[in-house]
Design a protein around this motif. Sequence first.
Motif, PDB file in Angstrom:
ATOM      1  N   GLU A 142      26.970  18.537  11.356  1.00 57.63           N
ATOM      2  CA  GLU A 142      27.180  17.385  12.235  1.00 57.63           C
ATOM      3  C   GLU A 142      26.013  17.251  13.207  1.00 57.63           C
ATOM      4  OE1 GLU A 142      30.357  15.919  15.543  1.00 57.63           O
ATOM      5  OE2 GLU A 142      31.111  17.222  13.959  1.00 57.63           O
ATOM      6  N   ALA A 143      25.519  18.355  13.766  1.00 58.06           N
ATOM      7  CA  ALA A 143      24.386  18.333  14.683  1.00 58.06           C
ATOM      8  C   ALA A 143      23.129  17.873  13.941  1.00 58.06           C
ATOM      9  CB  ALA A 143      24.171  19.706  15.311  1.00 58.06           C
ATOM     10  N   GLU A 144      22.999  18.368  12.696  1.00 55.52           N
ATOM     11  CA  GLU A 144      21.851  17.968  11.877  1.00 55.52           C
ATOM     12  C   GLU A 144      21.917  16.469  11.570  1.00 55.52           C
ATOM     13  OE1 GLU A 144      20.605  18.913   7.416  1.00 55.52           O
ATOM     14  OE2 GLU A 144      20.887  20.729   8.638  1.00 55.52           O
ATOM     15  N   ALA A 145      23.086  15.965  11.275  1.00 54.25           N
ATOM     16  CA  ALA A 145      23.270  14.539  11.001  1.00 54.25           C
ATOM     17  C   ALA A 145      22.990  13.723  12.249  1.00 54.25           C
ATOM     18  CB  ALA A 145      24.678  14.271  10.476  1.00 54.25           C
ATOM     19  N   ALA A 146      23.433  14.201  13.417  1.00 55.71           N
ATOM     20  CA  ALA A 146      23.176  13.496  14.680  1.00 55.71           C
ATOM     21  C   ALA A 146      21.674  13.454  14.946  1.00 55.71           C
ATOM     22  CB  ALA A 146      23.912  14.169  15.829  1.00 55.71           C
ATOM     23  N   ALA A 147      20.967  14.546  14.648  1.00 53.54           N
ATOM     24  CA  ALA A 147      19.522  14.588  14.839  1.00 53.54           C
ATOM     25  C   ALA A 147      18.849  13.586  13.902  1.00 53.54           C
ATOM     26  CB  ALA A 147      18.988  15.993  14.611  1.00 53.54           C
ATOM     27  N   ARG A 148      19.326  13.527  12.647  1.00 53.16           N
ATOM     28  CA  ARG A 148      18.772  12.561  11.698  1.00 53.16           C
ATOM     29  C   ARG A 148      19.041  11.130  12.140  1.00 53.16           C
ATOM     30  NH1 ARG A 148      20.657  14.761   6.052  1.00 53.16           N
ATOM     31  NH2 ARG A 148      21.575  12.693   6.066  1.00 53.16           N
ATOM     32  N   VAL A 149      20.243  10.899  12.705  1.00 54.16           N
ATOM     33  CA  VAL A 149      20.577   9.561  13.209  1.00 54.16           C
ATOM     34  C   VAL A 149      19.640   9.195  14.346  1.00 54.16           C
ATOM     35  CG1 VAL A 149      22.335   8.242  14.481  1.00 54.16           C
ATOM     36  CG2 VAL A 149      22.980   9.515  12.432  1.00 54.16           C
ATOM     37  N   SER A 150      19.377  10.149  15.256  1.00 54.39           N
ATOM     38  CA  SER A 150      18.464   9.896  16.376  1.00 54.39           C
ATOM     39  C   SER A 150      17.053   9.616  15.859  1.00 54.39           C
ATOM     40  CB  SER A 150      18.422  11.091  17.325  1.00 54.39           C
ATOM     41  OG  SER A 150      19.665  11.264  17.938  1.00 54.39           O
ATOM     42  N   ALA A 151      16.629  10.415  14.867  1.00 55.80           N
ATOM     43  CA  ALA A 151      15.296  10.217  14.301  1.00 55.80           C
ATOM     44  C   ALA A 151      15.204   8.855  13.612  1.00 55.80           C
ATOM     45  CB  ALA A 151      14.964  11.332  13.320  1.00 55.80           C
ATOM     46  N   LEU A 152      16.258   8.501  12.888  1.00 54.25           N
ATOM     47  CA  LEU A 152      16.271   7.197  12.225  1.00 54.25           C
ATOM     48  C   LEU A 152      16.289   6.056  13.243  1.00 54.25           C
ATOM     49  CD1 LEU A 152      18.649   7.844   9.198  1.00 54.25           C
ATOM     50  CD2 LEU A 152      16.188   7.448   9.144  1.00 54.25           C
ATOM     51  N   ALA A 153      17.010   6.221  14.370  1.00 54.89           N
ATOM     52  CA  ALA A 153      17.030   5.195  15.417  1.00 54.89           C
ATOM     53  C   ALA A 153      15.633   5.051  16.028  1.00 54.89           C
ATOM     54  CB  ALA A 153      18.067   5.541  16.485  1.00 54.89           C
ATOM     55  N   ALA A 154      14.955   6.175  16.282  1.00 48.49           N
ATOM     56  CA  ALA A 154      13.597   6.127  16.819  1.00 48.49           C
ATOM     57  C   ALA A 154      12.656   5.456  15.826  1.00 48.49           C
ATOM     58  CB  ALA A 154      13.104   7.539  17.166  1.00 48.49           C
TER      59      ALA A 154
END
Length: 182
Positions: free
Chosen positions: A35-47
């Motif tokens: 879940e933390a990894e997915a949240a990090a990917r979501v943040s990276a994708l948003a950036a």
Amino acid sequence: MIAREANSEAAAQRQRADVLSEQLGGYADATESAEAEAAARVSALAALADRVAAAGPQLASATGALAAADALAARLAAERERLAGLAVPAGLADLDARQRAAGAERERAAGAAAAAEAADTAAREQLAVAPARGPLEQVRRDHRDLAGLTAELPGARERQEKASAAYATAVRDAADARAALD
């Protein structure tokens, strides 16, 4: 009829339960680290989405510039092909030399015309301030007459002396004739 509806409803609910069960099975690997990894990917994708949105106008501008450059390159290639087909006509160097000579002659003639114009203007200005021509012509005739009379003066003096001598002789003769008459 109610039984049929109930069976139909039960079949739909079973099918829904199967789908949800499959979906739930897909979340079996959903751990806190995943879940933390997915949240990090979501943040990276948003950036990344923000960067893409910010680069959009630059990309549009660059695309327009690229299209303009392509059009210019195509036009220049077409011009180069047309120019490659051109040949210098025979006698062009001679024509150029004649044109240059004619230009030099035109400049010389323009200079001569300007000098003549200046001389004409100066002559007209001098004519405007000069005295009237009639009296000058009379003085010229008088000088010519004077020169003629001056040239005749020695002969006229000689004739005058002869005439004076003849007069004196005539006066004496007349006096002698009166004396003889008396």
